[in-house]
Design a protein around this motif. Structure first.
Motif, short mmCIF file in Angstrom:
data_model
loop_
_atom_site.label_atom_id
_atom_site.label_comp_id
_atom_site.label_asym_id
_atom_site.label_seq_id
_atom_site.Cartn_x
_atom_site.Cartn_y
_atom_site.Cartn_z
N GLU A 159 0.80 -1.22 0.00
CA GLU A 159 0.00 0.00 0.00
C GLU A 159 0.83 1.27 0.00
OE1 GLU A 159 -1.47 0.78 4.45
OE2 GLU A 159 -1.94 -1.24 3.73
N ASP A 160 2.13 1.20 0.36
CA ASP A 160 2.97 2.40 0.33
C ASP A 160 4.04 2.34 -0.77
OD1 ASP A 160 4.45 0.42 1.50
OD2 ASP A 160 5.03 1.57 3.27
N ALA A 161 3.91 1.39 -1.70
CA ALA A 161 4.86 1.29 -2.81
C ALA A 161 4.50 2.27 -3.91
CB ALA A 161 4.88 -0.13 -3.36
N LEU A 162 5.53 2.89 -4.50
CA LEU A 162 5.33 3.93 -5.50
C LEU A 162 6.32 3.77 -6.65
CD1 LEU A 162 5.20 7.16 -3.28
CD2 LEU A 162 3.23 6.12 -4.41
N VAL A 163 5.92 4.22 -7.82
CA VAL A 163 6.83 4.50 -8.91
C VAL A 163 7.07 6.01 -8.85
CG1 VAL A 163 7.19 4.41 -11.40
CG2 VAL A 163 5.90 2.59 -10.26
N VAL A 164 8.26 6.43 -8.40
CA VAL A 164 8.46 7.82 -7.99
C VAL A 164 9.29 8.61 -9.00
CG1 VAL A 164 8.33 7.11 -5.57
CG2 VAL A 164 10.57 7.47 -6.62
N HIS A 165 9.01 9.92 -9.02
CA HIS A 165 9.78 10.86 -9.84
C HIS A 165 10.40 11.97 -8.99
CE1 HIS A 165 6.41 13.63 -9.35
NE2 HIS A 165 5.60 12.66 -9.78
N SER A 166 9.99 12.08 -7.70
CA SER A 166 10.47 13.18 -6.87
C SER A 166 10.79 12.68 -5.47
CB SER A 166 9.44 14.30 -6.78
OG SER A 166 9.22 14.88 -8.06
N TRP A 167 11.79 13.31 -4.85
CA TRP A 167 12.20 13.04 -3.47
C TRP A 167 12.39 14.37 -2.76
CZ3 TRP A 167 17.28 13.87 -1.23
CH2 TRP A 167 17.45 13.30 0.04
N GLU A 168 11.75 14.51 -1.62
CA GLU A 168 11.81 15.75 -0.85
C GLU A 168 11.41 16.97 -1.68
OE1 GLU A 168 12.12 15.66 2.33
OE2 GLU A 168 12.57 13.52 2.35
N GLY A 169 10.39 16.79 -2.51
CA GLY A 169 9.83 17.89 -3.28
C GLY A 169 10.61 18.29 -4.51
N LYS A 170 11.67 17.54 -4.85
CA LYS A 170 12.48 17.87 -6.02
C LYS A 170 12.59 16.65 -6.93
CE LYS A 170 15.28 21.29 -3.55
NZ LYS A 170 16.65 21.69 -3.14
N LEU A 172 13.90 13.51 -8.84
CA LEU A 172 14.95 12.55 -8.52
C LEU A 172 16.21 12.86 -9.33
CD1 LEU A 172 13.41 8.95 -8.45
CD2 LEU A 172 14.59 10.10 -6.57
N THR A 173 17.34 12.88 -8.67
CA THR A 173 18.60 13.09 -9.38
C THR A 173 19.00 11.80 -10.08
OG1 THR A 173 19.86 12.48 -7.42
CG2 THR A 173 19.36 14.83 -7.73
N VAL A 174 19.90 11.93 -11.04
CA VAL A 174 20.35 10.76 -11.79
C VAL A 174 20.98 9.73 -10.86
CG1 VAL A 174 21.99 9.95 -13.53
CG2 VAL A 174 20.67 12.03 -13.94
N GLU A 175 21.82 10.16 -9.93
CA GLU A 175 22.51 9.20 -9.07
C GLU A 175 21.55 8.41 -8.18
OE1 GLU A 175 23.37 13.31 -7.10
OE2 GLU A 175 23.09 12.48 -9.13
N HIS A 176 20.37 8.95 -7.93
CA HIS A 176 19.39 8.24 -7.11
C HIS A 176 18.28 7.60 -7.94
CE1 HIS A 176 21.22 9.15 -3.36
NE2 HIS A 176 21.09 10.45 -3.47
N GLY A 177 18.50 7.51 -9.25
CA GLY A 177 17.58 6.72 -10.07
C GLY A 177 16.65 7.49 -10.95
N GLY A 178 16.81 8.83 -11.03
CA GLY A 178 15.94 9.62 -11.87
C GLY A 178 16.18 9.37 -13.36
N PRO A 179 15.15 9.59 -14.17
CA PRO A 179 13.94 10.32 -13.81
C PRO A 179 12.91 9.55 -12.98
CG PRO A 179 14.08 10.00 -16.22
CD PRO A 179 15.25 9.34 -15.62
N VAL A 180 12.90 8.21 -13.04
CA VAL A 180 11.86 7.45 -12.34
C VAL A 180 12.46 6.17 -11.78
CG1 VAL A 180 9.75 6.07 -12.67
CG2 VAL A 180 9.90 8.36 -13.65
N ARG A 181 12.09 5.85 -10.54
CA ARG A 181 12.50 4.60 -9.92
C ARG A 181 11.32 4.01 -9.16
NH1 ARG A 181 16.94 4.92 -5.69
NH2 ARG A 181 16.29 2.75 -5.40
N LEU A 182 11.47 2.76 -8.77
CA LEU A 182 10.50 2.12 -7.89
C LEU A 182 10.91 2.34 -6.44
CD1 LEU A 182 7.97 0.21 -7.81
CD2 LEU A 182 9.61 -1.69 -7.63
N VAL A 183 9.93 2.43 -5.54
CA VAL A 183 10.19 2.46 -4.10
C VAL A 183 9.24 1.46 -3.43
CG1 VAL A 183 10.02 3.81 -1.98
CG2 VAL A 183 11.06 4.82 -4.02
N VAL A 184 9.82 0.41 -2.85
CA VAL A 184 9.06 -0.59 -2.09
C VAL A 184 9.64 -0.59 -0.69
CG1 VAL A 184 8.35 -3.01 -1.95
CG2 VAL A 184 8.68 -1.95 -4.18
N PRO A 185 9.08 0.20 0.23
CA PRO A 185 9.74 0.46 1.52
C PRO A 185 9.94 -0.74 2.43
CG PRO A 185 8.07 2.12 1.04
CD PRO A 185 7.88 1.01 0.05
N HIS A 186 9.10 -1.76 2.32
CA HIS A 186 9.18 -2.85 3.29
C HIS A 186 10.22 -3.90 2.92
CE1 HIS A 186 6.46 -4.72 0.33
NE2 HIS A 186 6.74 -5.88 0.89
#
Length: 231
Positions: A159-170, A172-186
């Motif tokens: 329920e908290d998994a996302l396909v994300v484009h932004s981190w902390e309101g900005k 995603l940078t290239v080094e952290h997987g931008g433009p888009v990455r998956l986030v599966v927190p558990h």
């Protein structure tokens, strides 16, 4: 319109909408208990998995290649065992329903970072759009650098998994997987593929890059599922 799909009157006299394929699929998922992964939000006393230490920065880990994908060339393909395969460009992806989540990160290299603010498309909303077929049991994530990783469908649908484009309101940078990455927190963060290019729904599992090289196939931080010997 068949008799079964005709609108019906509710108990208060209101006309209820006819069942669409989506609603009937969701009803089937509910009957089968699909995508019920248990507790996602954990109490503070259980927030830091065993063997982890907290960091304030966000360490960068990758395979040595950080692909730079211009937004006008970026696409995300959803393929395989789905009723509605799609290929989104940047504009179409941005037009999807957007969700914000605040979650923790747990890396297999023993660091964790609390309270990361993400913006993107909830995987459950993605599932509603593409509608996995009954045969679908797993997802393989494909990245622009050639990386792959695998997830059980119920983990992808957390329920908290996302396909994300932004981190902390900005963005995603290239080094952290931008433009888009998956986030599966558990799960350990190697399951949250960077530079996401394709989401492949499969009838059966197929191990990804690290899973074929000795990492655990599931990767639950609270069970310390780090390596295949832990299975």
């Amino acid at each position: 319109m068949t008799e079964e799909s005709q609108p019906q009157a509710g108990t208060d006299g209101a006309v209820l909408p006819s069942d669409s394929k989506l609603t009937t699929t969701k009803q089937r998922w509910a009957r089968e208990g699909k995508f019920l992964t248990g507790k996602v939000t954990r109490p503070d006393s259980d927030r830091l998995p065993p063997g982890q230490h907290l960091v304030r920065d966000w360490p960068v880990l990758d395979l040595g290649l950080q692909p730079r994908i211009p937004l006008d060339h970026w696409r995300l393909d959803v393929t395989g065992e789905v009723e509605h395969p799609v290929s989104w460009d940047w504009s179409a992806f941005g037009a999807l329903k957007q969700t914000r989540e605040v979650t923790d990160i747990h890396c297999v290299t023993t660091w964790s970072r609390y309270d990361n603010r993400w913006d993107g498309v909830a995987t459950r909303d993605l599932l509603d759009l593409v509608m996995p077929r009954p045969a679908a049991t797993h997802v393989v994530l494909h990245s622009y650098d050639g990386y792959t990783t695998n997830l059980a469908l119920e983990d992808f649908a957390a329920e908290d998994a996302l396909v994300v484009h932004s981190w902390e309101g900005k963005p995603l940078t290239v080094e952290h997987g931008g433009p888009v990455r998956l986030v599966v927190p558990h799960l350990y963060f190697w399951k949250s593929a960077k530079w996401l290019k394709q989401i492949e729904f499969r009838a059966g599992d197929r191990r990804g890059f690290w899973e074929e090289r000795g990492y655990h196939n599931h990767a639950d931080p609270w069970k310390e599922e780090r390596y295949s010997d832990d299975e």
